[in-house]
Design a protein around this motif. Structure first.
Motif, PDB file in Angstrom:
ATOM      1  N   ILE A   2       2.030   2.660  -2.755  1.00 18.47           N
ATOM      2  CA  ILE A   2       0.630   2.689  -2.313  1.00 18.47           C
ATOM      3  C   ILE A   2      -0.282   2.186  -3.423  1.00 18.47           C
ATOM      4  CG2 ILE A   2      -1.263   4.218  -1.641  1.00 18.47           C
ATOM      5  CD1 ILE A   2       0.757   5.895  -0.114  1.00 18.47           C
ATOM      6  N   ARG A   3      -0.038   2.654  -4.664  1.00 13.76           N
ATOM      7  CA  ARG A   3      -0.868   2.207  -5.781  1.00 13.76           C
ATOM      8  C   ARG A   3      -0.714   0.706  -6.031  1.00 13.76           C
ATOM      9  NH1 ARG A   3      -0.369   6.948 -10.453  1.00 13.76           N
ATOM     10  NH2 ARG A   3      -1.396   8.605  -9.248  1.00 13.76           N
ATOM     11  N   TYR A   4       0.505   0.208  -5.871  1.00 15.77           N
ATOM     12  CA  TYR A   4       0.733  -1.231  -6.049  1.00 15.77           C
ATOM     13  C   TYR A   4      -0.086  -2.031  -5.042  1.00 15.77           C
ATOM     14  CZ  TYR A   4       2.951  -5.772  -5.545  1.00 15.77           C
ATOM     15  OH  TYR A   4       3.165  -7.128  -5.431  1.00 15.77           O
ATOM     16  N   LEU A   5      -0.039  -1.620  -3.782  1.00 18.47           N
ATOM     17  CA  LEU A   5      -0.788  -2.328  -2.742  1.00 18.47           C
ATOM     18  C   LEU A   5      -2.292  -2.228  -2.987  1.00 18.47           C
ATOM     19  CD1 LEU A   5       1.218  -1.337   0.459  1.00 18.47           C
ATOM     20  CD2 LEU A   5       1.148  -3.576  -0.640  1.00 18.47           C
ATOM     21  N   GLN A   6      -2.764  -1.053  -3.451  1.00 18.87           N
ATOM     22  CA  GLN A   6      -4.188  -0.902  -3.744  1.00 18.87           C
ATOM     23  C   GLN A   6      -4.634  -1.903  -4.793  1.00 18.87           C
ATOM     24  OE1 GLN A   6      -4.046   3.736  -4.025  1.00 18.87           O
ATOM     25  NE2 GLN A   6      -6.184   3.197  -3.755  1.00 18.87           N
ATOM     26  N   ARG A   7      -3.828  -2.006  -5.845  1.00 24.89           N
ATOM     27  CA  ARG A   7      -4.175  -2.900  -6.945  1.00 24.89           C
ATOM     28  C   ARG A   7      -3.970  -4.369  -6.558  1.00 24.89           C
ATOM     29  NH1 ARG A   7      -7.355  -3.402 -11.271  1.00 24.89           N
ATOM     30  NH2 ARG A   7      -6.572  -5.061 -12.606  1.00 24.89           N
ATOM     31  N   ARG A   8      -2.861  -4.624  -5.889  1.00 25.99           N
ATOM     32  CA  ARG A   8      -2.494  -6.010  -5.580  1.00 25.99           C
ATOM     33  C   ARG A   8      -3.447  -6.657  -4.601  1.00 25.99           C
ATOM     34  NH1 ARG A   8      -2.112 -10.376  -4.716  1.00 25.99           N
ATOM     35  NH2 ARG A   8      -0.325 -11.780  -4.527  1.00 25.99           N
ATOM     36  N   TYR A   9      -3.956  -5.865  -3.630  1.00 24.42           N
ATOM     37  CA  TYR A   9      -4.794  -6.452  -2.588  1.00 24.42           C
ATOM     38  C   TYR A   9      -6.181  -5.816  -2.508  1.00 24.42           C
ATOM     39  CZ  TYR A   9      -0.274  -8.324  -1.226  1.00 24.42           C
ATOM     40  OH  TYR A   9       0.933  -8.949  -1.232  1.00 24.42           O
ATOM     41  N   ALA A  10      -6.596  -5.116  -3.575  1.00 26.78           N
ATOM     42  CA  ALA A  10      -7.938  -4.511  -3.649  1.00 26.78           C
ATOM     43  C   ALA A  10      -8.223  -3.640  -2.430  1.00 26.78           C
ATOM     44  CB  ALA A  10      -9.008  -5.604  -3.783  1.00 26.78           C
ATOM     45  N   LEU A  11      -7.301  -2.703  -2.139  1.00 24.47           N
ATOM     46  CA  LEU A  11      -7.426  -1.843  -0.972  1.00 24.47           C
ATOM     47  C   LEU A  11      -7.808  -0.427  -1.374  1.00 24.47           C
ATOM     48  CD1 LEU A  11      -4.113  -2.888   0.833  1.00 24.47           C
ATOM     49  CD2 LEU A  11      -6.410  -3.560   1.522  1.00 24.47           C
ATOM     50  N   SER A  12      -8.372   0.306  -0.425  1.00 27.75           N
ATOM     51  CA  SER A  12      -8.545   1.740  -0.600  1.00 27.75           C
ATOM     52  C   SER A  12      -7.185   2.401  -0.354  1.00 27.75           C
ATOM     53  CB  SER A  12      -9.575   2.280   0.394  1.00 27.75           C
ATOM     54  OG  SER A  12      -9.092   2.169   1.730  1.00 27.75           O
ATOM     55  N   ARG A  13      -7.071   3.693  -0.661  1.00 34.45           N
ATOM     56  CA  ARG A  13      -5.794   4.373  -0.435  1.00 34.45           C
ATOM     57  C   ARG A  13      -5.420   4.342   1.054  1.00 34.45           C
ATOM     58  NH1 ARG A  13      -2.224   7.592  -2.825  1.00 34.45           N
ATOM     59  NH2 ARG A  13      -1.107   9.112  -1.538  1.00 34.45           N
ATOM     60  N   VAL A  92     -14.945  -0.708   4.620  1.00 36.92           N
ATOM     61  CA  VAL A  92     -14.778   0.234   3.502  1.00 36.92           C
ATOM     62  C   VAL A  92     -14.818  -0.505   2.176  1.00 36.92           C
ATOM     63  CG1 VAL A  92     -13.142   1.819   2.394  1.00 36.92           C
ATOM     64  CG2 VAL A  92     -13.477   1.906   4.866  1.00 36.92           C
ATOM     65  N   ARG A  93     -14.188  -1.688   2.131  1.00 36.70           N
ATOM     66  CA  ARG A  93     -14.148  -2.466   0.894  1.00 36.70           C
ATOM     67  C   ARG A  93     -15.558  -2.900   0.486  1.00 36.70           C
ATOM     68  NH1 ARG A  93     -10.961  -6.125   2.572  1.00 36.70           N
ATOM     69  NH2 ARG A  93      -8.995  -5.439   1.682  1.00 36.70           N
ATOM     70  N   ARG A  94     -16.349  -3.341   1.435  1.00 37.32           N
ATOM     71  CA  ARG A  94     -17.708  -3.778   1.116  1.00 37.32           C
ATOM     72  C   ARG A  94     -18.562  -2.599   0.635  1.00 37.32           C
ATOM     73  NH1 ARG A  94     -16.869  -7.467   5.640  1.00 37.32           N
ATOM     74  NH2 ARG A  94     -17.120  -9.613   4.902  1.00 37.32           N
ATOM     75  N   VAL A  95     -18.405  -1.449   1.282  1.00 43.30           N
ATOM     76  CA  VAL A  95     -19.154  -0.255   0.861  1.00 43.30           C
ATOM     77  C   VAL A  95     -18.727   0.165  -0.540  1.00 43.30           C
ATOM     78  CG1 VAL A  95     -19.534   2.195   1.319  1.00 43.30           C
ATOM     79  CG2 VAL A  95     -19.582   0.566   3.207  1.00 43.30           C
ATOM     80  N   CYS A 125     -14.427 -10.587   0.653  1.00 43.13           N
ATOM     81  CA  CYS A 125     -14.027  -9.545   1.609  1.00 43.13           C
ATOM     82  C   CYS A 125     -13.533 -10.165   2.913  1.00 43.13           C
ATOM     83  CB  CYS A 125     -15.197  -8.598   1.883  1.00 43.13           C
ATOM     84  SG  CYS A 125     -15.503  -7.406   0.553  1.00 43.13           S
ATOM     85  N   ALA A 126     -14.195 -11.235   3.354  1.00 42.76           N
ATOM     86  CA  ALA A 126     -13.773 -11.909   4.595  1.00 42.76           C
ATOM     87  C   ALA A 126     -12.408 -12.563   4.409  1.00 42.76           C
ATOM     88  CB  ALA A 126     -14.814 -12.949   4.997  1.00 42.76           C
ATOM     89  N   LEU A 315     -14.332  -3.687  -9.427  1.00 38.10           N
ATOM     90  CA  LEU A 315     -13.797  -2.343  -9.244  1.00 38.10           C
ATOM     91  C   LEU A 315     -13.298  -1.739 -10.546  1.00 38.10           C
ATOM     92  CD1 LEU A 315     -11.845  -2.936  -5.906  1.00 38.10           C
ATOM     93  CD2 LEU A 315     -14.031  -1.753  -6.187  1.00 38.10           C
ATOM     94  N   ASP A 316     -12.862  -2.586 -11.500  1.00 34.10           N
ATOM     95  CA  ASP A 316     -12.330  -2.089 -12.772  1.00 34.10           C
ATOM     96  C   ASP A 316     -13.416  -1.859 -13.825  1.00 34.10           C
ATOM     97  OD1 ASP A 316      -9.830  -2.211 -11.697  1.00 34.10           O
ATOM     98  OD2 ASP A 316      -9.290  -4.118 -12.626  1.00 34.10           O
TER      99      ASP A 316
END
Length: 579
Positions: A2-13, A92-95, A125-126, A315-316
């Motif tokens: 999950i953490r890999y996907l969050q970082r790799r694709y700029a996702l929320s949990r 969610v990403r835009r917020v 984001c798009a 985000l970082d």
């Protein structure tokens, strides 16, 4: 994972969890498409073995209906777990980005322009929305389903299975090895887009100046070059991607040929039956369909790396944190040996020390570039200092939450930002829960009533985008009215009267004198008459305090302040003269 996907694709949990669900849904859908192949295999076997009877037909009919229903269910599941959840995640990403931008230090904005940040929130984001719904889940889903099918084929005939699946790792290797090239092409294309967007935005903002100087043609020619540069970069990027994707696709097609050749050879030797050969040809024809799209998806995902890097940069970025409790005793602002430099390495303040006392007006003056605006921003913790301390009533501002700290400040910037709304609502930004009566009272202190009541809709008149319907002085007065409405104990004025005529400037100064009772006022001004009534003058030059004291005292000393007063006094007598 999950953490890999969050970082790799700029996702929320939640977005990462939904992404995993989407991957399994795509894999399940791909496997469901193999069910008709299995039914056809059984039907062909029944025909060839002579076991197909009328009693067996209902089995095949029911099997076809069940396969169709399962495909429909899997397709709906895949749609819900890829497209629908991706749209939610995009919001969610835009917020999250907007919230992050609200909390990070303003020093971050010094190295980012508006077009770049707007592109991150909207365009990036798009791009990632399309990537998550069309590329990422289908890619990993195809890999997973292909692995399952490939392992299954090994149980039938390992030689035929190898002949069918050998192109897969080769095709993926071709696209993967091209990732470096694609990343470079994508970054260059993104840089060209940002440059073009900057040029378009600048063109719209400075059109009056371009027309005034007959410079439209020259500027538009340069803008056309930027547009052509974007076009050229996109063509190169697409070509660079296509070369590898098409090559990988050709390799996949070779799998059909090798499967047919291997099967024919084994069939001739009697080591393979016709039915198994037929089954492998059916499977191979279906096996490569999702993978061809997957290879394009892989190339597209690699191309989104620059978008993800730009979003992760936001985000970082570390946020300013601190205590939610204000412990100040009074509102004296004390700068104690403060040093500050921007991230670029440019030193702005060297060793600044002074005190702005509560109930007094402290004026910051000096040559342009001396650090006056920076001092006022540091007082409100827009940036964090490199050394020294800044305190408000004995409270170290670097240890207080920025939003909590801002409750102590009313600020009027030199550049006014207004919203496409009414005069009342623009002033109400100073305090959202204020009544109309309170807003109008604050507006009158800033002399806004002098022009507001003359408009057709009065206080409810819409002032247009960034106050385009108002003059510079009128916009400035709305900004000052916001500060009056907030009624905070500390007031920062950065060239607050720069756009006002002498009459209105005098009126504002009179209003300020009523407002500053028991408050700390820090004012920046270049016109000496604006600060003539200040309680204390702090002269900044080259990032250091050159002089400080009472206005009369500094005039007697004959230093920088006295020289500035003299020059402005002489300039007042200047007139246009004929040659």
């Amino acid at each position: 994972m999950i953490r890999y996907l969050q970082r790799r694709y700029a996702l929320s949990r939640k977005g990462a969890v939904d992404n995993i669900k989407g991957i399994f849904s795509c894999a399940l859908q791909n496997i469901s498409f193999m069910l008709p192949v299995g039914l056809l295999y059984l039907l062909a076997g029944g025909i060839m073995n002579g076991t197909l009877t009328t009693t067996r037909l209902p089995f095949y009919v029911i099997g076809c209906v069940a396969a169709a229903l399962l495909i429909v269910v899997c397709t709906r599941l895949e749609y819900d777990n890829t497209y629908l959840v991706t749209y939610v995640e995009s919001g969610v990403r835009r917020v999250n980005l907007a919230e992050k931008l609200r909390k990070i230090p303003l020093s971050f904005f010094g190295k980012k322009d508006l077009a770049d940040l707007t592109s991150s929130i909207m365009n990036d984001c798009a791009v990632l929305e399309q990537s998550q719904s069309h590329f990422v889940a289908p890619l990993y889903g195809a890999i997973l389903s292909t692995t399952v099918i490939a392992v299954s084929l090994l149980f039938f005939n390992w030689r035929m299975a190898l002949a069918a699946i050998w192109p897969l790792p080769v095709a993926f290797a071709i696209v993967s090895l091209a990732s470096g090239v694609q990343k470079r092409l994508s970054r260059k294309a993104m840089a060209a887009k940002i440059t073009c967007e900057d040029g378009i935005q600048e063109c719209m903002e400075i059109m009056p100046d371009l027309r005034a100087n007959n410079a439209e043609a020259r500027y538009l020619a340069g803008l056309e070059k930027k547009i052509r540069a974007v076009e050229g970069r996109l063509i190169k990027s697409e070509l660079g991607t296509a070369v590898f994707v098409v090559s990988a696709g050709l390799v996949l097609r070779l799998g059909i040929a090798t499967t047919a050749l291997a099967g024919a050879a084994l069939l001739v030797k009697g080591e393979l039956d016709v039915l198994t050969f037929f089954m492998f040809l059916l499977v191979v024809s279906r096996l490569y369909d999702p993978l061809e799209g997957t290879l394009q998806n892989l190339a597209a995902i690699i191309g989104t790396n620059s978008n993800i890097e730009r979003m992760n940069e936001i985000l970082d970025c570390p946020v300013q944190t601190g205590s939610e409790e204000l412990t100040n005793q009074g509102c004296d602002i004390v700068f104690d040996h403060v040093g500050f430099s921007y991230q670029s390495g440019e030193t702005v303040l060297k060793d600044v020390s002074f005190t702005a006392k509560q109930g007094q007006v402290t004026a910051l003056v000096g040559p342009s570039g001396g650090g006056k605006t920076t001092v006022s921003r540091l007082a409100a913790r827009f940036w964090d200092i490199d050394r020294g301390t800044i305190t408000v009533g004995g409270m170290d501002v670097s240890k207080i939450d920025p939003e909590k700290l801002m409750s102590l400040y009313s600020i009027v910037f030199q550049d006014v930002t207004l919203f496409d709304n009414s005069i009342l609502e623009n002033i109400r930004i100073g305090r959202k829960d204020a009544t109309d009566e309170e807003v109008i009272a604050a507006a009158k202190l800033a002399n806004v009533d002098q022009f507001a009541e003359k408009l057709p809709d009065g206080w409810n008149a819409n002032i247009g985008e960034n106050g385009c319907e108002l003059s510079g002085g009128e916009r400035q007065r709305i900004s000052i009215a916001r500060a009056f409405l907030k009624d905070a104990p500390i007031i920062l004025l950065d060239e607050a009267t720069a756009s006002l005529d002498v009459e209105n400037e005098t009126a504002i100064q009179e209003a300020l004198s009523r407002l500053i009772k028991n408050k700390t006022v820090l004012i920046i001004a270049h016109r000496m008459r604006t600060v003539s009534g200040a309680d204390k003058i702090v002269v900044l030059k080259d990032g250091a305090v050159a002089e400080q004291g009472l206005p009369a005292q500094l005039l007697q000393e004959g230093g920088i302040f006295a020289r500035m007063v003299q020059l402005q006094t002489e300039s007042q007598g200047w007139t246009l003269a004929k040659a």
